[in-house]
Motif scaffolding. Structure first.
Motif, PDB file in Angstrom:
ATOM      1  N   PRO A   1      47.938 -13.475  87.574  1.00  0.00           N
ATOM      2  CA  PRO A   1      46.709 -14.531  87.034  1.00  0.00           C
ATOM      3  C   PRO A   1      46.296 -15.394  88.249  1.00  0.00           C
ATOM      4  O   PRO A   1      44.858 -15.973  88.058  1.00  0.00           O
ATOM      5  CB  PRO A   1      46.989 -15.215  86.007  1.00  0.00           C
ATOM      6  CG  PRO A   1      48.786 -14.737  85.723  1.00  0.00           C
ATOM      7  CD  PRO A   1      48.982 -13.563  86.414  1.00  0.00           C
ATOM      8  N   ASP A   2      47.007 -15.675  89.156  1.00  0.00           N
ATOM      9  CA  ASP A   2      46.624 -16.901  90.146  1.00  0.00           C
ATOM     10  C   ASP A   2      45.812 -16.367  90.894  1.00  0.00           C
ATOM     11  O   ASP A   2      44.996 -17.167  91.396  1.00  0.00           O
ATOM     12  CB  ASP A   2      47.853 -17.530  90.652  1.00  0.00           C
ATOM     13  CG  ASP A   2      48.937 -18.308  89.994  1.00  0.00           C
ATOM     14  OD1 ASP A   2      48.553 -18.899  88.829  1.00  0.00           O
ATOM     15  OD2 ASP A   2      49.890 -18.451  90.299  1.00  0.00           O
ATOM     16  N   GLY A   3      45.738 -15.103  91.010  1.00  0.00           N
ATOM     17  CA  GLY A   3      44.976 -14.599  92.214  1.00  0.00           C
ATOM     18  C   GLY A   3      43.555 -13.904  91.240  1.00  0.00           C
ATOM     19  O   GLY A   3      42.715 -13.265  92.008  1.00  0.00           O
ATOM     20  N   LEU A   4      43.405 -13.965  90.109  1.00  0.00           N
ATOM     21  CA  LEU A   4      42.445 -13.168  89.426  1.00  0.00           C
ATOM     22  C   LEU A   4      40.916 -13.598  90.027  1.00  0.00           C
ATOM     23  O   LEU A   4      40.259 -13.072  90.177  1.00  0.00           O
ATOM     24  CB  LEU A   4      42.658 -13.704  87.785  1.00  0.00           C
ATOM     25  CG  LEU A   4      41.496 -12.810  87.078  1.00  0.00           C
ATOM     26  CD1 LEU A   4      41.847 -11.302  87.084  1.00  0.00           C
ATOM     27  CD2 LEU A   4      41.740 -13.369  85.714  1.00  0.00           C
ATOM     28  N   LEU A   5      40.753 -15.043  90.192  1.00  0.00           N
ATOM     29  CA  LEU A   5      39.150 -15.453  90.378  1.00  0.00           C
ATOM     30  C   LEU A   5      39.071 -14.675  91.920  1.00  0.00           C
ATOM     31  O   LEU A   5      37.911 -14.357  92.121  1.00  0.00           O
ATOM     32  CB  LEU A   5      39.352 -16.720  90.510  1.00  0.00           C
ATOM     33  CG  LEU A   5      38.717 -17.234  89.039  1.00  0.00           C
ATOM     34  CD1 LEU A   5      38.975 -18.962  89.092  1.00  0.00           C
ATOM     35  CD2 LEU A   5      37.510 -16.755  88.655  1.00  0.00           C
TER      36      LEU A   5
ATOM     37  N   ASN B   1      38.445  -8.798  81.080  1.00  0.00           N
ATOM     38  CA  ASN B   1      37.595  -9.652  80.228  1.00  0.00           C
ATOM     39  C   ASN B   1      38.214 -10.906  79.594  1.00  0.00           C
ATOM     40  O   ASN B   1      37.968 -11.738  79.516  1.00  0.00           O
ATOM     41  CB  ASN B   1      36.666  -8.807  79.294  1.00  0.00           C
ATOM     42  CG  ASN B   1      35.637  -9.573  78.806  1.00  0.00           C
ATOM     43  OD1 ASN B   1      34.925 -10.558  79.297  1.00  0.00           O
ATOM     44  ND2 ASN B   1      35.043  -9.144  77.519  1.00  0.00           N
ATOM     45  N   ASP B   2      39.393 -10.366  78.986  1.00  0.00           N
ATOM     46  CA  ASP B   2      40.199 -11.707  78.327  1.00  0.00           C
ATOM     47  C   ASP B   2      40.532 -12.554  79.216  1.00  0.00           C
ATOM     48  O   ASP B   2      40.501 -13.668  78.896  1.00  0.00           O
ATOM     49  CB  ASP B   2      41.446 -10.769  77.503  1.00  0.00           C
ATOM     50  CG  ASP B   2      40.835  -9.827  76.352  1.00  0.00           C
ATOM     51  OD1 ASP B   2      39.610 -10.255  76.038  1.00  0.00           O
ATOM     52  OD2 ASP B   2      41.668  -9.079  75.994  1.00  0.00           O
ATOM     53  N   ASP B   3      41.031 -12.057  80.576  1.00  0.00           N
ATOM     54  CA  ASP B   3      41.672 -13.289  81.325  1.00  0.00           C
ATOM     55  C   ASP B   3      40.253 -14.091  82.051  1.00  0.00           C
ATOM     56  O   ASP B   3      40.489 -15.100  82.273  1.00  0.00           O
ATOM     57  CB  ASP B   3      42.147 -12.334  82.710  1.00  0.00           C
ATOM     58  CG  ASP B   3      43.247 -11.583  82.183  1.00  0.00           C
ATOM     59  OD1 ASP B   3      43.894 -12.027  81.372  1.00  0.00           O
ATOM     60  OD2 ASP B   3      43.547 -10.508  82.805  1.00  0.00           O
ATOM     61  N   VAL B   4      39.237 -13.433  82.113  1.00  0.00           N
ATOM     62  CA  VAL B   4      38.041 -14.134  82.751  1.00  0.00           C
ATOM     63  C   VAL B   4      37.648 -15.268  81.551  1.00  0.00           C
ATOM     64  O   VAL B   4      37.382 -16.461  82.073  1.00  0.00           O
ATOM     65  CB  VAL B   4      36.867 -13.355  82.877  1.00  0.00           C
ATOM     66  CG1 VAL B   4      35.465 -14.151  83.183  1.00  0.00           C
ATOM     67  CG2 VAL B   4      37.263 -12.198  84.038  1.00  0.00           C
ATOM     68  N   SER B   5      37.779 -15.092  80.170  1.00  0.00           N
ATOM     69  CA  SER B   5      37.593 -15.768  79.162  1.00  0.00           C
ATOM     70  C   SER B   5      38.192 -17.145  79.101  1.00  0.00           C
ATOM     71  O   SER B   5      37.896 -18.266  79.010  1.00  0.00           O
ATOM     72  CB  SER B   5      37.522 -15.038  77.762  1.00  0.00           C
ATOM     73  OG  SER B   5      36.812 -14.061  77.664  1.00  0.00           O
ATOM     74  N   GLU B   6      39.516 -16.917  79.703  1.00  0.00           N
ATOM     75  CA  GLU B   6      40.385 -17.907  79.741  1.00  0.00           C
ATOM     76  C   GLU B   6      40.124 -18.922  81.071  1.00  0.00           C
ATOM     77  O   GLU B   6      40.333 -20.222  80.910  1.00  0.00           O
ATOM     78  CB  GLU B   6      42.058 -17.433  79.810  1.00  0.00           C
ATOM     79  CG  GLU B   6      42.781 -16.868  78.636  1.00  0.00           C
ATOM     80  CD  GLU B   6      43.808 -16.357  78.708  1.00  0.00           C
ATOM     81  OE1 GLU B   6      44.641 -16.848  79.927  1.00  0.00           O
ATOM     82  OE2 GLU B   6      44.259 -15.375  78.019  1.00  0.00           O
TER      83      GLU B   6
END
Length: 159
Positions: free
Chosen positions: A97-101, A126-131
């Motif tokens: 998740p730290d590299g998601l953006l 999509n769910d990760d982007v919402s967070e």
């Protein structure tokens, strides 16, 4: 020669500074579009075990850089045209998740550059982007705005 070498107090083990410098070099080349040089930098920090006397902290840092190298190598390969890796990259981003953006930006840049449809990859994340929307960190917000801008461009091109 009989002289002593003064010890320098550092916040991190030496392996961190070597890995970080090569990582930043690779990121710079990636942004310049020089993917061959970016790969060269990644290969320099993928295996830092050759440094002497790493100790437990150094071993952990070297392991973290191995993981970052995998993520960054995916990005460089995809941006250089190996778009068949997009699905694997999206799955990999779910585990980091730290590299998601940064990964989402790479996916959108690739879609725009090669005229691809990445709706499937975006739906997986999509769910990760919402967070991410809820984060207060200025850096994360800046990256999120860049991602939104690229998504807008992507949607305009799809229409």
């Amino acid at each position: 020669m009989g002289t002593t070498i003064p010890l320098i107090k550092m916040q991190h083990p030496l392996v961190y500074y070597f890995g970080f410098s090569q990582q930043m070099r690779g990121v710079a080349y990636q942004h310049l579009g020089d993917y061959e040089q970016a790969r060269d930098s990644i290969y320099r920090y993928v295996e830092l075990g050759w440094l002497e006397d790493l100790g437990p902290d150094g071993q952990e840092i070297a392991s973290e850089f191995r993981y970052l190298a995998k993520m960054n190598l995916y990005a460089v390969e995809i941006l250089s045209g190996k778009v068949e890796l997009l699905h694997d990259y999206a799955c990999f981003l779910q585990t980091y998740p730290d590299g998601l953006l940064d990964g989402l930006v790479v996916i959108m840049q690739t879609a725009l550059c090669f005229g691809l449809n990445v709706d499937e990859q975006l739906s997986h994340l999509n769910d990760d982007v919402s967070e991410i929307k809820l984060e207060q960190d200025n850096t994360a917000q800046s990256k999120y705005r860049r991602f939104c801008y690229l998504v807008d461009l992507y949607n305009m091109r799809k229409e």
